[in-house]
Design a protein around this motif. Structure first.
Motif, PDB file in Angstrom:
ATOM      1  N   THR A 189      -6.277   3.984  42.236  1.00 18.71           N
ATOM      2  CA  THR A 189      -7.176   2.857  42.507  1.00 18.71           C
ATOM      3  C   THR A 189      -7.980   2.459  41.279  1.00 18.71           C
ATOM      4  O   THR A 189      -8.312   1.279  41.094  1.00 18.71           O
ATOM      5  CB  THR A 189      -8.129   3.220  43.663  1.00 18.71           C
ATOM      6  OG1 THR A 189      -7.371   3.563  44.814  1.00 18.71           O
ATOM      7  CG2 THR A 189      -9.040   2.048  43.995  1.00 18.71           C
ATOM      8  N   VAL A 190      -8.287   3.416  40.416  1.00 22.81           N
ATOM      9  CA  VAL A 190      -9.068   3.131  39.222  1.00 22.81           C
ATOM     10  C   VAL A 190      -8.378   2.081  38.348  1.00 22.81           C
ATOM     11  O   VAL A 190      -9.026   1.262  37.692  1.00 22.81           O
ATOM     12  CB  VAL A 190      -9.319   4.429  38.432  1.00 22.81           C
ATOM     13  CG1 VAL A 190      -9.976   4.141  37.090  1.00 22.81           C
ATOM     14  CG2 VAL A 190     -10.189   5.370  39.233  1.00 22.81           C
ATOM     15  N   LEU A 191      -7.045   2.104  38.344  1.00 23.42           N
ATOM     16  CA  LEU A 191      -6.313   1.155  37.511  1.00 23.42           C
ATOM     17  C   LEU A 191      -6.525  -0.287  37.949  1.00 23.42           C
ATOM     18  O   LEU A 191      -6.345  -1.215  37.158  1.00 23.42           O
ATOM     19  CB  LEU A 191      -4.826   1.489  37.551  1.00 23.42           C
ATOM     20  CG  LEU A 191      -4.414   2.840  36.971  1.00 23.42           C
ATOM     21  CD1 LEU A 191      -2.920   3.048  37.125  1.00 23.42           C
ATOM     22  CD2 LEU A 191      -4.819   2.954  35.509  1.00 23.42           C
ATOM     23  N   PHE A 192      -6.893  -0.505  39.214  1.00 20.92           N
ATOM     24  CA  PHE A 192      -7.027  -1.858  39.746  1.00 20.92           C
ATOM     25  C   PHE A 192      -8.474  -2.187  40.107  1.00 20.92           C
ATOM     26  O   PHE A 192      -8.727  -3.216  40.735  1.00 20.92           O
ATOM     27  CB  PHE A 192      -6.150  -2.010  40.990  1.00 20.92           C
ATOM     28  CG  PHE A 192      -4.712  -1.672  40.741  1.00 20.92           C
ATOM     29  CD1 PHE A 192      -3.861  -2.594  40.142  1.00 20.92           C
ATOM     30  CD2 PHE A 192      -4.211  -0.424  41.083  1.00 20.92           C
ATOM     31  CE1 PHE A 192      -2.534  -2.282  39.905  1.00 20.92           C
ATOM     32  CE2 PHE A 192      -2.878  -0.104  40.843  1.00 20.92           C
ATOM     33  CZ  PHE A 192      -2.029  -1.042  40.248  1.00 20.92           C
ATOM     34  N   ARG A 193      -9.418  -1.330  39.706  1.00 13.86           N
ATOM     35  CA  ARG A 193     -10.804  -1.552  40.057  1.00 13.86           C
ATOM     36  C   ARG A 193     -11.539  -2.193  38.890  1.00 13.86           C
ATOM     37  O   ARG A 193     -11.391  -1.770  37.736  1.00 13.86           O
ATOM     38  CB  ARG A 193     -11.470  -0.230  40.413  1.00 13.86           C
ATOM     39  CG  ARG A 193     -12.845  -0.368  41.065  1.00 13.86           C
ATOM     40  CD  ARG A 193     -13.356   1.014  41.456  1.00 13.86           C
ATOM     41  NE  ARG A 193     -13.657   1.831  40.285  1.00 13.86           N
ATOM     42  CZ  ARG A 193     -13.647   3.150  40.288  1.00 13.86           C
ATOM     43  NH1 ARG A 193     -13.322   3.795  41.380  1.00 13.86           N
ATOM     44  NH2 ARG A 193     -13.945   3.824  39.198  1.00 13.86           N
ATOM     45  N   GLY A 194     -12.300  -3.220  39.158  1.00 10.93           N
ATOM     46  CA  GLY A 194     -13.039  -3.894  38.115  1.00 10.93           C
ATOM     47  C   GLY A 194     -14.196  -3.067  37.597  1.00 10.93           C
ATOM     48  O   GLY A 194     -14.717  -2.191  38.287  1.00 10.93           O
ATOM     49  N   ARG A 195     -14.574  -3.364  36.354  1.00  5.28           N
ATOM     50  CA  ARG A 195     -15.710  -2.723  35.706  1.00  5.28           C
ATOM     51  C   ARG A 195     -15.582  -1.189  35.646  1.00  5.28           C
ATOM     52  O   ARG A 195     -16.567  -0.473  35.719  1.00  5.28           O
ATOM     53  CB  ARG A 195     -17.033  -3.109  36.395  1.00  5.28           C
ATOM     54  CG  ARG A 195     -17.318  -4.599  36.390  1.00  5.28           C
ATOM     55  CD  ARG A 195     -18.722  -4.891  36.897  1.00  5.28           C
ATOM     56  NE  ARG A 195     -18.908  -4.387  38.252  1.00  5.28           N
ATOM     57  CZ  ARG A 195     -18.523  -5.061  39.337  1.00  5.28           C
ATOM     58  NH1 ARG A 195     -17.891  -6.220  39.222  1.00  5.28           N
ATOM     59  NH2 ARG A 195     -18.760  -4.589  40.543  1.00  5.28           N
ATOM     60  N   THR A 196     -14.350  -0.724  35.513  1.00  5.60           N
ATOM     61  CA  THR A 196     -14.141   0.709  35.350  1.00  5.60           C
ATOM     62  C   THR A 196     -14.374   1.094  33.897  1.00  5.60           C
ATOM     63  O   THR A 196     -13.845   0.426  32.993  1.00  5.60           O
ATOM     64  CB  THR A 196     -12.710   1.104  35.758  1.00  5.60           C
ATOM     65  OG1 THR A 196     -12.510   0.783  37.124  1.00  5.60           O
ATOM     66  CG2 THR A 196     -12.476   2.589  35.556  1.00  5.60           C
ATOM     67  N   PRO A 197     -15.152   2.106  33.600  1.00  6.81           N
ATOM     68  CA  PRO A 197     -15.391   2.522  32.215  1.00  6.81           C
ATOM     69  C   PRO A 197     -14.084   2.844  31.493  1.00  6.81           C
ATOM     70  O   PRO A 197     -13.130   3.360  32.093  1.00  6.81           O
ATOM     71  CB  PRO A 197     -16.271   3.771  32.354  1.00  6.81           C
ATOM     72  CG  PRO A 197     -16.883   3.663  33.705  1.00  6.81           C
ATOM     73  CD  PRO A 197     -15.899   2.945  34.559  1.00  6.81           C
ATOM     74  N   ARG A 198     -14.071   2.551  30.222  1.00 11.09           N
ATOM     75  CA  ARG A 198     -12.868   2.792  29.422  1.00 11.09           C
ATOM     76  C   ARG A 198     -12.455   4.260  29.473  1.00 11.09           C
ATOM     77  O   ARG A 198     -11.272   4.580  29.549  1.00 11.09           O
ATOM     78  CB  ARG A 198     -13.128   2.370  27.972  1.00 11.09           C
ATOM     79  CG  ARG A 198     -11.942   2.580  27.036  1.00 11.09           C
ATOM     80  CD  ARG A 198     -12.335   2.252  25.609  1.00 11.09           C
ATOM     81  NE  ARG A 198     -13.392   3.142  25.149  1.00 11.09           N
ATOM     82  CZ  ARG A 198     -13.149   4.317  24.554  1.00 11.09           C
ATOM     83  NH1 ARG A 198     -11.898   4.735  24.404  1.00 11.09           N
ATOM     84  NH2 ARG A 198     -14.142   5.070  24.153  1.00 11.09           N
TER      85      ARG A 198
END
Length: 576
Positions: free
Chosen positions: A302-311
């Motif tokens: 899910t992290v791959l498609f979640r906005g504003r995820t830290p680099r």
């Protein structure tokens, strides 16, 4: 890794810093590690001899060679690499008696494998749990069969979960802080993983990619260069160690699976074999972590498609997924069709990562970040993977050989070690996942108790059903400490799996190298006190060696369904 399980990042307030170890934390971690060691030794206290052949013998004989002991001829068998055997060398420092050595190997493995607890604690803290919650949950989670069951034996799988989780935490440290110390630790652990098992090549490749990517960043360039240098050095050392071990113990070469790998990679059917086998591994891993691994995997993706995820979180997700996909794919691609159900759904190759996904899923549950959609997605993952395997394998799941040892957790969830009951296993795993989700309302204490009970009960059943029935005493071979031992060459042609016999004898004969001879061409040369000959079907044990020297006596032997006979000279001092 805190951001892995956060639904969104605050806009006006900075995120809370990770929880720090509580007062007396280091001592409590040491106490938790020591109690893990005790539990693992109690679980394996019934075992005085190897139960998995030729794997355990391969590692033990390699350790004997590293300790300066005699070699053995394991040609044609899988190359059991030297990284884990290095840890077992102290078991030979106090003598070469096989039973004593094996007990020492179990203790060493327990000491190392118990290190999964403090690492699991730090993983949960990095996922945002409070220290007082992370401590008991990490202790209970560390006892899942994927990180415990094979640790009761002399197998590299007992230490791989520790190496993999340690490497992942070190990588997380490097990605977030870019320090030389973290880069050095990442490189060292990657190289050691390569020394332990071929699966470590995936870890080395992924680590190299990350370090190469960080070379373009000015501040991180020195650390990345150091990491690449250490990866190169430790990998070279690992390859050198394994090459010398192969020359010493596999004079005619180990089992070569490169042709199988090339064939699978170059054909559509081979690609489908590798992909489907990888999906089967994911199914076995997610089911074997009581459904929590599926929730962890869904969270990571899910992290791959979640906005504003830290680099940093995106990088760590990429690292984890690359290692998972690469391990599942490559290990299946190199696997020949052995006409066994385990070819299609095998959890052991991903066991080193199983606890990682379970801990992420557990953290999601505790922090109440898992809603109905996340649980449904995890259920869909388990069911979808099961459906893929069932469609691809088809009737082969029923007609091919089912080996219960290939399916410790899967067989337990399915209620059978005689056949694969994929629908039952899938349903029970999904029900357990829903149970964990429901238990969060009762607090961490209830969740800890339930997880601990499930893991301990599972381990008790696995030991009683799978491990204990395989336990047989180490063969007593006359001849020590100076007498010679020979093996009948017909063992290589008239026994279904020669390595089952050869590996047993190689470990039992601890004072010399067992040589080969032809039992049909008369007695062996002088100085030989014992001979191991094949026992064909339809003849008596006393008739297995008509050309034996006068006065020699025999005793029966058996190993994993393979029959053989030990003949010995009662005049030898060691035979009296």
């Amino acid at each position: 890794m805190t951001g892995l399980i956060a639904t969104e990042r605050p806009r006006t307030q900075p995120s809370s810093p990770p929880s720090r170890p509580f007062l007396w934390g280091p001592w409590l971690l040491v106490l938790g590690w020591a109690s893990q060691v005790i539990v693992r030794l109690i679980l394996s206290q019934w075992q005085d001899a190897p139960i998995i052949f030729p794997d355990e013998s391969g590692y033990l004989v390699a350790a004997r060679w590293l300790a300066g002991g005699p070699v053995a001829d394991l040609s044609g068998s899988t190359l059991y690499q030297g990284g884990y055997s290095l840890l077992l060398v102290p078991a030979y420092l106090f003598g070469s008696d096989p039973e004593v050595v094996y007990r020492g190997a179990r203790i060493i493995t327990a000491l190392v494998s118990a290190g999964i607890f403090p690492l699991a604690y730090f993983m949960l803290v990095r996922c945002g749990l409070r220290s007082l919650h992370a401590y008991p949950l990490a202790w209970a989670a560390a006892l899942i069969p994927a990180s415990t069951f094979f640790g009761l034996t002399a197998l590299a799988d007992g230490v791989l979960p520790v190496v993999m989780l340690g490497w992942l935490l070190a990588m997380d440290r490097f990605v977030r802080h870019e320090t030389p110390t973290a880069a050095a630790l990442v490189g060292a652990l990657a190289g050691y993983a390569l020394a332990v098992h071929l699966r470590g090549s995936v870890v080395v490749a992924v680590t190299g990619l990350v370090m190469a990517a960080y070379l373009v960043r000015g501040r991180a360039r020195p650390s990345a260069l150091l990491g690449l240098a250490i990866i190169a050095g430790t990998s070279a050392a690992a390859l050198t160690l394994n090459s010398r071990l192969a020359d010493a113990l596999y004079p005619d070469g180990p089992l070569d699976l490169s042709a199988v790998l090339r064939a699978h990679l170059s054909a559509f059917d081979g690609q489908m074999w590798a992909i489907s086998g990888g999906v089967g591994q994911v199914w076995a891993m997610t089911a074997g972590t009581w459904g929590l691994g599926a929730l962890g995997l869904i969270t990571v993706v899910t992290v791959l498609f979640r906005g504003r995820t830290p680099r940093e979180d995106r990088i760590m997700v990429g690292v984890l997924l690359l290692v998972t996909i690469g391990t599942a794919y490559a290990s299946t691609a190199a696997l020949p069709d052995e006409h066994r159900v385990g070819n299609f759904a095998y959890g052991r190759y991903l066991a080193g990562l199983a606890l990682v996904y379970m801990l992420i899923g557990l953290a999601v549950v505790v922090r109440k970040k898992a809603g109905g959609r996340e649980i449904l997605a995890a259920v869909a993952l388990i069911c979808g993977a099961a459906l893929w395997v069932a469609v691809y394998a088809g009737s082969r799941l029923r007609t091919h050989d089912f080996i219960g040892w290939d399916f410790p957790e899967v067989g337990l969830l399915g209620g059978s070690y005689d056949k694969l009951r994929m629908p039952v296993t899938t349903a029970v795993a999904c029900a357990l996942l829903v149970m964990w989700w429901g238990l969060r309302r009762w607090g961490v204490q209830k969740l800890f108790t339930a997880l601990l009970v499930v893991n301990l009960c599972a381990m008790t059943v696995l030991i009683g059903v799978l491990a204990a029935p395989r336990a047989k005493p180490i063969p007593s071979i006359p001849g020590g400490p100076t007498g010679g031992v020979v093996l009948d060459r017909r063992l290589l042609t008239e026994v279904h799996v020669p390595s089952l016999v050869v590996s047993r004898i190689a470990f039992a004969v601890s004072w010399t190298k067992a040589e080969w001879f032809d039992s049909r061409q008369g007695p062996p040369g002088p100085g030989v006190c014992a001979a191991v000959v094949v026992w064909p079907a339809g003849i008596l044990a006393q008739d297995t060696w008509p050309e034996r020297p006068p006065g020699w006596q025999f005793k029966r032997a058996q190993g994993n369904g393979t029959w053989w006979v030990i003949w010995y000279d009662p005049a030898c001092p060691s035979a009296r």
